[in-house]
Design an enzyme around this catalytic site. Structure first.
Site, PDB file in Angstrom:
ATOM      1  N   ASP A   1      -4.751  -8.074  31.395  1.00 38.00           N
ATOM      2  CA  ASP A   1      -4.698  -8.209  29.929  1.00 38.00           C
ATOM      3  C   ASP A   1      -4.319  -6.890  29.251  1.00 38.00           C
ATOM      4  O   ASP A   1      -3.746  -6.872  28.158  1.00 38.00           O
ATOM      5  CB  ASP A   1      -6.064  -8.635  29.364  1.00 38.00           C
ATOM      6  CG  ASP A   1      -6.841  -9.589  30.237  1.00 38.00           C
ATOM      7  OD1 ASP A   1      -6.655  -9.564  31.461  1.00 38.00           O
ATOM      8  OD2 ASP A   1      -7.667 -10.344  29.703  1.00 38.00           O
TER       9      ASP A   1
ATOM     10  N   ASP B   1      -8.890  -2.697  24.066  1.00 38.36           N
ATOM     11  CA  ASP B   1      -8.282  -3.777  23.281  1.00 38.36           C
ATOM     12  C   ASP B   1      -7.876  -3.378  21.869  1.00 38.36           C
ATOM     13  O   ASP B   1      -7.638  -4.245  21.025  1.00 38.36           O
ATOM     14  CB  ASP B   1      -9.242  -4.980  23.230  1.00 38.36           C
ATOM     15  CG  ASP B   1      -9.140  -5.805  24.503  1.00 38.36           C
ATOM     16  OD1 ASP B   1      -8.014  -5.926  25.028  1.00 38.36           O
ATOM     17  OD2 ASP B   1     -10.162  -6.312  24.965  1.00 38.36           O
TER      18      ASP B   1
END
Ligand code: GLY
Length: 389
Positions: free
Chosen positions: A168, A109
Site C-alpha cells: 500500500d 499514509d
C-alpha cells in the site's frame, strides 16, 4: 507517441460510449446527491466518514486514521467536475480538520491523508496555506525513510518486526514527487525512487502478485514476507494488487523509467488474467478466496489505475481501457452503487477492509468512492481525447 496512444484510446472509448456504457454526468450527479446526504448526516467535522460498523451505524474515524483525506477528496472531485463553488465550500470544511496531521510522523499514509485532501484542494485553488501544510506533511513522511534500509517504514511494528513495509505504501509516493517539484529539493523524489526500486526487488512473487507485508532488518535485508489483510501470507490480497498497479503507474508517470511501466503492466496482467477474477471484473477480497465477499474498493482503485496505465501502454492499452470501463460500469450498476439516501451516504456498497481481522466485511468504504469518482473523471477525459496529466 503519447498523443497517438491517447487519441487511439479516445476513439476506443468513444466507440464504447456509443453504446452508452457509462454516463459520467449522470453518475457524478448521483454521487453528488449522495455526498450531500452524507454531509447532512454529520453535525461536526471532528471525525471523518470512513465506513459503517457491524450494527449498521456510522463508523467515522479520527483525523489520524489513514482514510481521513478521502471524504474531502470526494468533495474536491465534485468541485473539479461541476465547478460549483458550493462544493468548494464543503470540501474546505472537510479539509480543514486534517491540518494537524502535517506533523504526524507516526504513519506512512500521509500521502492518502494529505494529498487526496489538501493536494486536490491546492491543485484546484492554489491556496498557499494548503501548500505550506503539504510541504510540512512531506517532511514528516520523509522522516520514515531510513537510507540504510532503503524504504519508508509503513508501520512502527508488525508482530515481532520493527521495519514492516506494505505494498500500500506505493500509494504515498506521488506526494513525494509533488514535494520535490514544489520545493526544488530532490530528496523527496529520491526517497520515492529508492522505495519503489526496493519494492520491485523484494515485494513480488514469480507470478507478479505481491506480498502484503515485507519486514526488513536494519541493513535492508527482508526477513519476513507475510500478510495482514490477505487470506494467507502467500495469497494475492486483491486491494494490495490494485495499490501496486496504481502505484507503479504513478512511478512511470513521474519518472518515465521503463522498469516502472513494466512492473505496472505485469501487475495489471496478473490481475486481469487471473482465473478467479469474476465476470463483472470486481475482485473477491482475495484472489485465493473465490465465492467470498467482493472488494469494490480494489475494483475502483484498479479501474482508475488501469485508465492511466492504458495511456502509456501502446500494445496493451486497449485491453486495459476496456477492462477499466467494464469495472466502472459494474460499480455504477445497482449491484454496487447505492440509492441516494441509503448506504449511510456512501456511494458504493460491497467493499472489504480487513476480513482476517473480522472487520469491515462487505461494507461501504470511503476510499472506494474516491477512486470511483476519480475513475469516472479519467474515463470522461479519455473519451474526449484529453490527456490525464
Ligand atoms: N492501506 C490499508 C488498506 O488498504 O486497507
Amino acid at each position: 507517441m503519447r498523443n497517438i496512444v491517447f487519441t487511439a484510446l479516445a476513439l476506443l472509448l468513444a466507440a464504447f460510449a456509443a453504446k452508452a456504457v457509462i454516463d459520467v454526468k449522470k453518475e457524478m450527479e448521483h454521487s453528488g446527491r449522495q455526498l450531500q446526504y452524507a454531509d447532512g448526516l454529520r453535525k461536526e467535522t471532528e471525525r471523518i466518514p470512513h465506513s459503517i460498523k457491524a450494527d449498521g451505524s456510522l463508523n467515522d474515524r479520527e483525523t489520524s486514521w489513514w482514510t481521513s483525506g478521502f471524504f474531502a477528496g470526494n468533495l474536491w472531485y465534485m468541485y473539479e467536475y461541476t465547478k460549483d463553488p458550493r462544493w468548494k465550500t464543503l470540501a474546505e470544511k472537510w479539509t480543514a480538520p486534517l491540518k494537524p496531521e502535517q506533523y504526524n510522523t507516526g504513519t506512512h499514509d500521509l500521502g492518502f491523508m494529505l494529498y487526496c485532501s489538501f493536494g486536490n484542494g491546492y491543485r484546484l485553488t492554489r491556496n498557499p496555506e494548503y501548500k505550506d501544510i503539504m510541504v510540512q506533511g512531506a517532511k514528516s513522511l520523509a522522516t520514515r525513510f531510513d537510507p540504510k534500509v532503503g524504504l519508508i517504514k509503513s508501520w512502527d511494528k508488525f508482530r515481532e518486526h520493527n521495519y514492516p513495509v506494505i505494498i500500500d505504501n506505493m500509494m504515498n509516493l506521488e506526494f513525494l514527487f509533488w514535494a520535490s517539484k514544489e520545493t526544488g529539493d530532490p530528496s523527496y523524489k529520491n526517497i520515492a525512487v529508492t522505495h519503489a526500486d526496493n519494492t520491485i526487488k523484494h515485494h513480488f512473487r514469480p507470478d507478479n502478485s505481491s506480498y502484503h507485508v515485507v519486514c526488513y532488518d536494519p541493513t535492508g535485508r527482508p526477513i519476513a514476507k507475510v500478510t495482514h489483510q490477505g487470506a494467507a501470507d502467500n495469497s494475492p490480497w486483491a486491494r494490495g494488487q490494485a495499490w501496486g498497479l496504481y502505484g507503479f503507474t504513478v512511478m512511470y508517470r513521474e519518472t518515465k523509467e521503463k522498469r516502472y511501466l513494466e512492473q505496472a503492466q505485469k501487475i495489471a496482467d496478473f490481475y486481469l488474467n487471473h482465473p478467479n477474477l469474476p465476470a463483472d471484473k470486481i475482485p473477491y477480497w482475495d484472489f485465493d478466496r473465490p465465492g467470498e465477499e467482493r472488494d469494490a474498493s480494489a475494483g475502483a482503485v484498479a479501474a482508475s489505475g488501469l485508465l492511466e496505465l492504458s495511456g502509456y501502454s501502446a500494445d496493451k492499452g486497449k485491453k486495459y481501457a476496456s477492462a477499466a470501463e467494464q469495472m466502472l460500469g459494474s460499480l455504477a450498476s445497482p449491484a454496487y452503487q447505492a440509492e441516494v439516501g441509503k448506504n449511510n451516504g456512501f456511494i458504493l456498497m460491497h467493499s472489504t477492509g480487513h476480513k482476517p481481522g473480522k472487520s469491515e466485511i462487505d461494507v461501504p468504504l470511503v476510499y472506494a468512492d474516491y477512486y470511483f469518482l476519480e475513475g469516472l473523471m479519467r474515463y470522461e477525459k479519455l473519451k474526449n481525447g484529453k490527456e490525464l496529466f
